[in-house]
Design a protein around this motif. Structure first.
Motif, PDB file in Angstrom:
ATOM      1  N   ASP A 674       0.875  -1.257   0.149  1.00  0.00           N
ATOM      2  CA  ASP A 674      -0.062   0.070  -0.021  1.00  0.00           C
ATOM      3  C   ASP A 674       0.792   1.305  -0.061  1.00  0.00           C
ATOM      4  N   ILE A 675       1.853   1.161   0.856  1.00  0.00           N
ATOM      5  CA  ILE A 675       2.891   2.419   0.649  1.00  0.00           C
ATOM      6  C   ILE A 675       3.599   2.581  -0.538  1.00  0.00           C
ATOM      7  N   VAL A 676       4.187   1.463  -0.987  1.00  0.00           N
ATOM      8  CA  VAL A 676       4.558   1.467  -2.432  1.00  0.00           C
ATOM      9  C   VAL A 676       3.942   2.282  -3.302  1.00  0.00           C
ATOM     10  N   ASN A 677       2.569   1.754  -3.481  1.00  0.00           N
ATOM     11  CA  ASN A 677       1.464   2.062  -4.507  1.00  0.00           C
ATOM     12  C   ASN A 677       1.330   3.737  -4.161  1.00  0.00           C
ATOM     13  N   THR A 678       1.086   4.043  -2.879  1.00  0.00           N
ATOM     14  CA  THR A 678       0.868   5.491  -2.675  1.00  0.00           C
ATOM     15  C   THR A 678       1.905   6.414  -2.953  1.00  0.00           C
ATOM     16  N   VAL A 679       3.153   6.049  -2.864  1.00  0.00           N
ATOM     17  CA  VAL A 679       4.175   6.662  -3.304  1.00  0.00           C
ATOM     18  C   VAL A 679       4.339   6.772  -4.520  1.00  0.00           C
ATOM     19  N   ALA A 680       4.178   5.931  -5.423  1.00  0.00           N
ATOM     20  CA  ALA A 680       4.335   5.730  -6.801  1.00  0.00           C
ATOM     21  C   ALA A 680       3.344   6.875  -7.402  1.00  0.00           C
ATOM     22  N   ILE A 681       1.909   6.580  -6.712  1.00  0.00           N
ATOM     23  CA  ILE A 681       0.823   7.782  -7.175  1.00  0.00           C
ATOM     24  C   ILE A 681       1.380   9.008  -6.908  1.00  0.00           C
ATOM     25  N   THR A 682       1.994   9.513  -5.739  1.00  0.00           N
ATOM     26  CA  THR A 682       2.352  10.852  -5.325  1.00  0.00           C
ATOM     27  C   THR A 682       3.406  11.219  -6.261  1.00  0.00           C
ATOM     28  N   ALA A 683       4.300  10.379  -6.924  1.00  0.00           N
ATOM     29  CA  ALA A 683       5.366  10.767  -7.780  1.00  0.00           C
ATOM     30  C   ALA A 683       4.753  10.956  -9.044  1.00  0.00           C
ATOM     31  N   ILE A 684       3.720  10.293  -9.407  1.00  0.00           N
ATOM     32  CA  ILE A 684       2.997  10.822 -10.689  1.00  0.00           C
ATOM     33  C   ILE A 684       2.329  11.722 -10.682  1.00  0.00           C
ATOM     34  N   GLN A 685       1.632  12.384  -9.427  1.00  0.00           N
ATOM     35  CA  GLN A 685       1.125  13.417  -9.390  1.00  0.00           C
ATOM     36  C   GLN A 685       2.180  14.911  -9.580  1.00  0.00           C
ATOM     37  N   ALA A 686       3.055  14.337  -9.020  1.00  0.00           N
ATOM     38  CA  ALA A 686       4.250  15.276  -9.045  1.00  0.00           C
ATOM     39  C   ALA A 686       4.816  15.834 -10.718  1.00  0.00           C
ATOM     40  N   GLN A 687       4.516  14.653 -11.162  1.00  0.00           N
ATOM     41  CA  GLN A 687       5.308  14.794 -12.638  1.00  0.00           C
ATOM     42  C   GLN A 687       4.457  16.105 -13.360  1.00  0.00           C
ATOM     43  N   GLN A 688       3.256  16.387 -13.022  1.00  0.00           N
ATOM     44  CA  GLN A 688       2.652  17.576 -13.555  1.00  0.00           C
ATOM     45  C   GLN A 688       3.107  18.560 -12.959  1.00  0.00           C
ATOM     46  N   SER A 689       3.790  19.608 -13.629  1.00  0.00           N
ATOM     47  CA  SER A 689       4.320  20.837 -12.978  1.00  0.00           C
ATOM     48  C   SER A 689       3.164  21.573 -12.614  1.00  0.00           C
ATOM     49  N   PRO A 690       3.455  22.583 -11.682  1.00  0.00           N
ATOM     50  CA  PRO A 690       2.418  23.487 -11.351  1.00  0.00           C
ATOM     51  C   PRO A 690       1.826  24.381 -12.552  1.00  0.00           C
ATOM     52  N   ALA A 691       2.741  24.860 -13.446  1.00  0.00           N
ATOM     53  CA  ALA A 691       2.320  25.716 -14.550  1.00  0.00           C
ATOM     54  C   ALA A 691       1.449  24.636 -15.399  1.00  0.00           C
TER      55      ALA A 691
END
Length: 697
Positions: A674-691
């Motif tokens: 579960d932790i691995v999956n959530t970290v992966a999701i967080t990394a994917i969310q971070a791939q889209q820049s604020p701009a």
């Protein structure tokens, strides 16, 4: 027709299990039903198949996996000829192939066999099976020129025998030669050739494997300690200072059992992390007294202390002949092997060359594979505030071995190192920071005080606040020192997300922060929102949740078809609760006319085509909804838990949405995966820049 992939070699010692495991990983990302077939098998347990069965939850009957035993096959060939042998193996292969979308074939191992031309036999079987071939060439302890020649010759051999060579893999080459070999092979073969360097951790035996091989007695140690890789052997007979100077990370200290000083010294060094060792092996059938063992257990809890009756010389002979093996009992080696495969093999190119049939089914395993692959696409740095938690450390090891993201762990640094050493975990290049002593604490206190000045927060008060790991981690994200944060395995949801509300805040245009769960059912993934954050959203907030959830779904490969759930479908009901959902649906249509949405709608009409045909015929959402928006937290939270428990669904989340930068919460009962999956999701969310986020429709 079934598409099969035949992984084979040209000799022993090529380490092709890495390739077989990596190809299995690719196949299970593409299709649901993957079969395994090994034409010829030795007596005894098949370590690789047991690993594949455990890791990929294969339901295949083990009796169908194997063609013939080597002795039986050799006798058949001698008595009736090669054609009869091949015919028997082809028949058994097709019994497997008819039940699966794709079959991974594990070629012969060239070990103690009686076949005069084993390479030709593998080639013929691949042709008869209609399988594409991936030959693996071993390059361990060979010069670059020798490896180049063997790889080219292996391709010519299989190609000349009529095989459909999918790609070549040259494995276990010296790290210093890897780039040169890869460059020189790139333009000399008509198929891709990937070059994988030797990885000592894969050939290092675990302490448990040493126990089994030597028949050793486990005097001290737990399962986690026995799972450690033994990277080196240090033989102790000198004085303690000389032993300490000789210790290396991951070494097994071998010493006579009457040298209590060396036992305690080695374990004290491990406890201090200078360096962490794999364990201690006592020879001569001598074991220190109870007082020494009690001290040893307190110094390094879980660290193995073993005992054997032999003296050091025969023990050393047996130790140096051992080599680590991939099997179901070494999951950490499997993560290392997959990380190596995914780093040096172009998995995207290989996937495109494997013409496995695709469909609309998305199993939980396929979704998890997709998360890791997507996260690896653009590496991001994620901060884990709970750096001393055992589950977090195990998850960190998986993430690092698989190359999913870069990590920052927060907490007392020596405590993190000691805990990792006790668990036998290699934290690699991860960054360790203690908020209490970090040089960032002063500047973070000033920034937090400025953000919360309207609440009367002074710099002095802020100095105490930012020493909290969740506040410190959130400030790292806000300041761009990390791209996202995951916490909650040992903290409440409020403690995890309150700092994000105060510091990071919502994206432009979002009125609230909300959440979704990815509900991984047997054959599809649904998105449920909001099941964790907002107790009683009004119509405007519900519309916000729907839009946010649709965007999250699309980001993770789920086509958004939104169902705004209620106890009434269409115009069949009325009342305040139904009217709220109807108004929210109208707002979403006004704001995002591009989204497919239906509401109000009942759950059964949203997901079951036969019910939808009766209640809402002609709807482009009813019966096939993928994003389900609940009217309130009470309904959403209970529904996701009911589906999770009753339908056996895997719930991934909650995933927070609406924040300027990604912060996600874990359940306090979260498993390592579960932790691995959530970290992966967080990394994917971070791939889209604020701009990019701000410009998104």
């Amino acid at each position: 027709m079934t598409r099969s992939v035949y992984v084979t070699g040209i000799d022993r010692g090529d380490g092709r299990q890495i390739v077989e495991l990596g190809v299995m990983e690719l196949l299970t990302r593409q299709v649901d039903r993957v079969g395994v077939f090994r034409p010829l098998v030795h007596d005894g347990p098949d370590r690789l198949f047991e690993l594949l069965r455990a890791r990929y939850r294969l339901a295949q009957d083990p009796a169908t996996v194997y063609g013939l035993g080597y002795e039986e096959a050799s006798a058949l060939q001698a008595e009736q000829g090669t054609d009869e042998l091949v015919s028997a193996l082809v028949d058994r292969f097709h019994r497997v192939a008819r039940d699966y979308d794709v079959v991974l074939v594990l070629g012969t191992d060239y070990a103690e066999t009686q076949f005069p031309d084993e390479l030709a036999l593998n080639a013929r079987l691949a042709n008869e099976f209609g399988a594409a071939v991936i030959p693996v060439v071993g390059g361990r302890k060979q010069s670059a020129e020798s490896v180049l020649a063997e790889t080219r010759n292996a391709f010519r051999a299989y190609d000349g025998l009529g095989c459909d060579v999918l790609a070549m893999v040259t494995n276990r080459v010296a790290r210093e030669d890897r780039d040169e070999i890869a460059a020189r092979l790139a333009d000399r073969l008509p198929v891709p050739c990937w070059v994988v360097p030797d990885e000592p951790a894969l050939s290092a035996p675990t302490v448990s494997q040493i126990v089994h091989a030597l028949g050793a007695k486990v005097v001290l140690g737990d399962d986690s300690g026995l799972a450690r890789d033994t990277m080196d052997f240090v033989f102790g007979g000198a004085m303690l200072p000389n032993l300490l100077a000789a210790l290396t990370p991951g070494c097994l200290v071998v010493t006579p059992g009457d040298r209590a000083d060396l036992v305690i010294g080695a374990l004290a060094a491990h406890s201090a992390g200078t360096p962490p060792i794999a364990g201690v092996l006592l020879t001569l059938d001598e074991v220190p007294g109870e007082a020494i063992l009690t001290l040893a257990a307190r110094l390094a809890p879980g660290t193995p202390v073993l005992s054997v009756p032999a003296n050091s010389f025969p023990t050393a002979e047996r130790l140096f002949s051992l080599e680590g093996k991939l099997n179901a009992a070494t999951p950490r080696k499997a993560e290392t092997a997959l990380g190596l495969f995914e780093r040096y093999v172009d998995t995207t190119a290989l996937s495109s060359r494997v013409s496995a049939p695709s469909g609309d089914r998305v199993t939980p395993m396929m979704f998890e594979h997709q998360l890791l692959e997507q996260a690896r696409g653009r590496l991001r740095r994620v901060v884990l505030p709970e750096g001393t938690e055992e589950r977090v450390l195990h998850a960190a090891e998986v993430l690092l071995r698989r190359g999913v993201c870069e990590l920052i762990l927060l907490g007392p640094i020596e405590q993190i190192r000691k805990k990792a050493a006790d668990l036998g975990i290699d934290l690699g290049d991860s960054t360790l920071i203690d908020p209490a002593t970090s040089e960032l604490r002063d500047s973070f206190a000033e920034k937090y005080a400025a953000l919360r000045a309207h609440r009367g927060v002074t710099v002095e008060l802020a100095y105490d606040v930012v020493s909290d790991v969740n506040y410190f981690g959130t400030l790292m994200v806000q300041e761009g020192l990390a791209d996202g944060m995951v916490s909650g395995s040992a903290h409440s949801t409020a403690a995890t997300i309150r700092p994000a509300f105060e510091i990071i805040k919502t994206t432009p245009g979002a009125s609230i922060v909300s959440s979704v769960f990815f509900m991984c059912l047997a054959d599809k993934v649904l998105v449920y929102g909001d099941c964790a954050v907002n107790p009683a959203p009004d119509a405007e907030q519900l519309a916000d949740i729907a839009v946010q959830s649709a965007e999250t779904a699309a980001r993770f490969g789920v086509e958004p078809r939104i169902a705004m759930l209620s106890y009434s479908t269409g115009t069949s009901g009325s009342g305040a609760d139904v009217d709220k959902v109807r108004r929210a649906t109208e707002l979403v249509r006004e704001r995002r006319p591009d989204l497919k949405i239906e509401g109000p709608i009942q759950y059964d009409a949203a997901v079951e085509p036969s019910v939808a045909a009766t209640k809402l015929p002609g709807s482009e959402v009813a019966g096939q909804a993928s994003v389900l928006i609940f009217p309130d937290l009470n309904t959403g939270n209970n529904t996701y838990k009911a589906v999770q428990r009753s339908a056996g669904a895997i719930a991934v989340g909650p995933v927070l949405q609406g924040l300027r930068k990604p912060v996600n919460d874990l359940s306090r009962g979260a498993l390592v995966q579960d932790i691995v999956n959530t970290v992966a999701i967080t990394a994917i969310q971070a791939q889209q820049s604020p701009a990019e986020e701000a410009s998104a429709p």
